[in-house]
Write a protein that holds these residues in place. Structure first.
Motif, short mmCIF file in Angstrom:
data_model
loop_
_atom_site.label_atom_id
_atom_site.label_comp_id
_atom_site.label_asym_id
_atom_site.label_seq_id
_atom_site.Cartn_x
_atom_site.Cartn_y
_atom_site.Cartn_z
N LEU A 179 0.83 -1.20 0.00
CA LEU A 179 0.00 0.00 0.00
C LEU A 179 0.87 1.24 0.00
CD1 LEU A 179 -2.93 -0.81 2.42
CD2 LEU A 179 -3.03 -0.45 -0.03
N ILE A 182 1.64 2.86 -3.28
CA ILE A 182 0.61 3.65 -3.96
C ILE A 182 0.78 5.13 -3.61
CG2 ILE A 182 -1.87 4.05 -4.09
CD1 ILE A 182 -2.11 1.02 -3.48
N THR A 183 1.12 5.40 -2.37
CA THR A 183 1.25 6.80 -1.97
C THR A 183 2.58 7.38 -2.43
OG1 THR A 183 2.16 6.09 0.13
CG2 THR A 183 -0.20 6.49 0.06
N GLY A 187 1.92 6.63 -7.65
CA GLY A 187 0.49 6.78 -7.43
C GLY A 187 0.05 8.22 -7.49
N VAL A 213 -17.46 2.20 -7.68
CA VAL A 213 -16.39 1.39 -7.10
C VAL A 213 -16.45 1.38 -5.59
CG1 VAL A 213 -14.71 1.43 -8.95
CG2 VAL A 213 -14.96 3.41 -7.46
N LYS B 132 -10.76 -2.00 -2.74
CA LYS B 132 -11.40 -0.83 -2.15
C LYS B 132 -10.40 -0.04 -1.31
CE LYS B 132 -15.12 -1.43 0.57
NZ LYS B 132 -16.42 -2.03 0.92
N GLU B 133 -9.61 -0.81 -0.55
CA GLU B 133 -8.63 -0.17 0.31
C GLU B 133 -7.56 0.55 -0.53
OE1 GLU B 133 -6.19 -1.70 4.20
OE2 GLU B 133 -7.57 -3.03 3.17
N THR B 134 -7.14 -0.15 -1.61
CA THR B 134 -6.14 0.44 -2.49
C THR B 134 -6.65 1.76 -3.06
OG1 THR B 134 -5.67 -1.82 -3.11
CG2 THR B 134 -4.60 -0.13 -4.37
N LEU B 135 -7.90 1.76 -3.51
CA LEU B 135 -8.50 2.96 -4.09
C LEU B 135 -8.57 4.07 -3.05
CD1 LEU B 135 -9.73 3.56 -6.87
CD2 LEU B 135 -11.96 3.26 -5.81
N TYR B 138 -5.20 5.51 -2.51
CA TYR B 138 -4.85 6.27 -3.71
C TYR B 138 -5.53 7.63 -3.69
CZ TYR B 138 -4.99 7.67 -8.57
OH TYR B 138 -4.92 8.37 -9.73
#
Lengths: 215, 155
Positions: A179, A182-183, A187, A213, B132-135, B138
């Protein structure tokens, strides 16, 4: 078996088993294909069960096959399949010829010392007659394990859940790492408009947050 | 004769079956080698079969590590089963001398192990990378970036 010394027969069985186990252990260590090495480890573990049968301990032999041949070799095969990094392991490559020589010397010293210990150890005096009777008697073995040494069974349970909790916490760390990517630069620097809102963005309208989503 | 009734000799049928199993595998491999057509091997024949598609990338890819936990679970249940099998093959749980003490140990043992298993079953879904968590992460990162770019409140 007429005219055949049963004690000699036992010696032959032991030597045969020991030879097979040594060959399989060597193959498990040195085979080029790591999946084959894992399978050789499983075969080796099941032949080690033969030692326990020679020692007249059927429960330990069964446990050896169930836990090592069944469990541990599955664990190793899964680890190999999940981690392609493990397939080209560089563990056996030495940095310099000097490091190789030093490790060879250490290996020889350890082997010689282990051999001395095996020869010098007073096996006969350390042999406990009381365990001979319970090794074949499942009731006595259960009494010894659950009734007289029950605290060790609970300790084994605690060690096992430690492995489970450790595996989960490793996964959580791995997830946090993923994760974190991503930051990072990738990302954040990505296109500021989501792809499925590209049309409305080009039309100059305000971009609503995509709802589908979220569900 | 004490020596001839050794435990190892009781397992000779197992060895015979193991030899038969090995012989079966070798015979089948040899038979298929004899029976199959020996055509010329080329890169088309030896390439990975992907349902008629062109193979993309190596066949050995990294699966999510999360599946590894299932084998750890298997080993734990395996060991628990071995201990409980030993218990079940004894008379400890109905002999008056032992049953009141051993039953509590069994309860504690099962509770510890099943507690660990339940914890893992609860945590495995959370340890997978959720879309969902990734989004969410982000979007938060994007919002922060935008706040940095337009500190006065934007346009």
């Amino acid at each position: 078996m007429q005219g055949f010394d049963p004690a000699l027969f036992e010696q032959i069985e032991f030597l045969l088993l020991a030879g097979i186990v040594l060959v399989l252990a060597y193959l498990a260590l040195e085979h080029k294909e790591i999946v084959y090495a894992a399978f050789f480890f499983g075969f080796m573990a099941s032949f080690v069960a033969g030692f326990f049968l020679l020692l007249e301990a059927p429960f330990i032999a069964g446990m050896q096959i169930a836990v090592y041949t069944g469990g541990i070799s599955t664990l190793i095969i899964f680890a190999v399949l999940l981690l392609p990094r493990a397939q080209d392991s560089t563990l056996e490559k030495f940095a310099t010829p000097r490091a190789r020589q030093i490790s060879l010397v250490i290996a020889v010293v350890v082997t010689v010392m282990t051999g001395f210990l095996a020869v010098l150890f007073p096996w006969a005096e350390s042999f406990n007659e009381a365990f001979v009777s319970i090794s074949q008697d499942l009731n006595g073995l259960a009494q010894w394990l659950w009734f007289e040494n029950g605290i060790y069974v609970q300790m084994i349970a605690l060690i096992m859940i430690t492995s489970l909790v450790g595996a989960i916490s490793l996964l959580r760390m791995d997830k946090a790492e993923q994760l974190g990517a991503i930051t990072g630069e990738f990302g954040v620097e990505a296109k500021p408009v989501l792809i499925d809102d590209l049309q409305s963005a080009e039309d100059g309208q305000s971009v609503p947050e995509p709802k589908e989503v979220d569900e | 004769m004490m020596q001839t009734s050794r435990l190892f000799l009781d397992f000779i049928p197992v060895i015979i079956w193991a030899l038969l199993a090995m012989a079966l595998v070798i015979i089948m491999l040899l038979a298929s080698w004899v029976l199959r057509p020996h055509v010329l091997q080329n890169s088309e024949k030896t390439s990975t079969y992907e349902c008629g598609e062109e193979p993309v990338g190596p066949a050995r890819i990294s699966y999510p590590y999360n599946y590894f936990v299932y084998t750890v679970l298997f080993v734990v249940i395996d060991v628990m089963g071995a201990f409980l099998w030993l218990l079940s093959s004894s008379t400890l749980l109905w002999a008056n001398a032992t049953k009141y003490e051993v039953v509590w140990q069994v309860v504690v043992f099962i509770l510890i192990v099943m507690g660990g298993v339940g914890f893992v079953m609860k945590m495995i879904p959370r340890s997978f990378l959720d879309g969902k968590e990734t989004l969410d992460v982000y979007r938060r990162a994007k919002a922060e970036r935008e706040k940095e770019q337009y500190p006065t409140g934007g346009h």
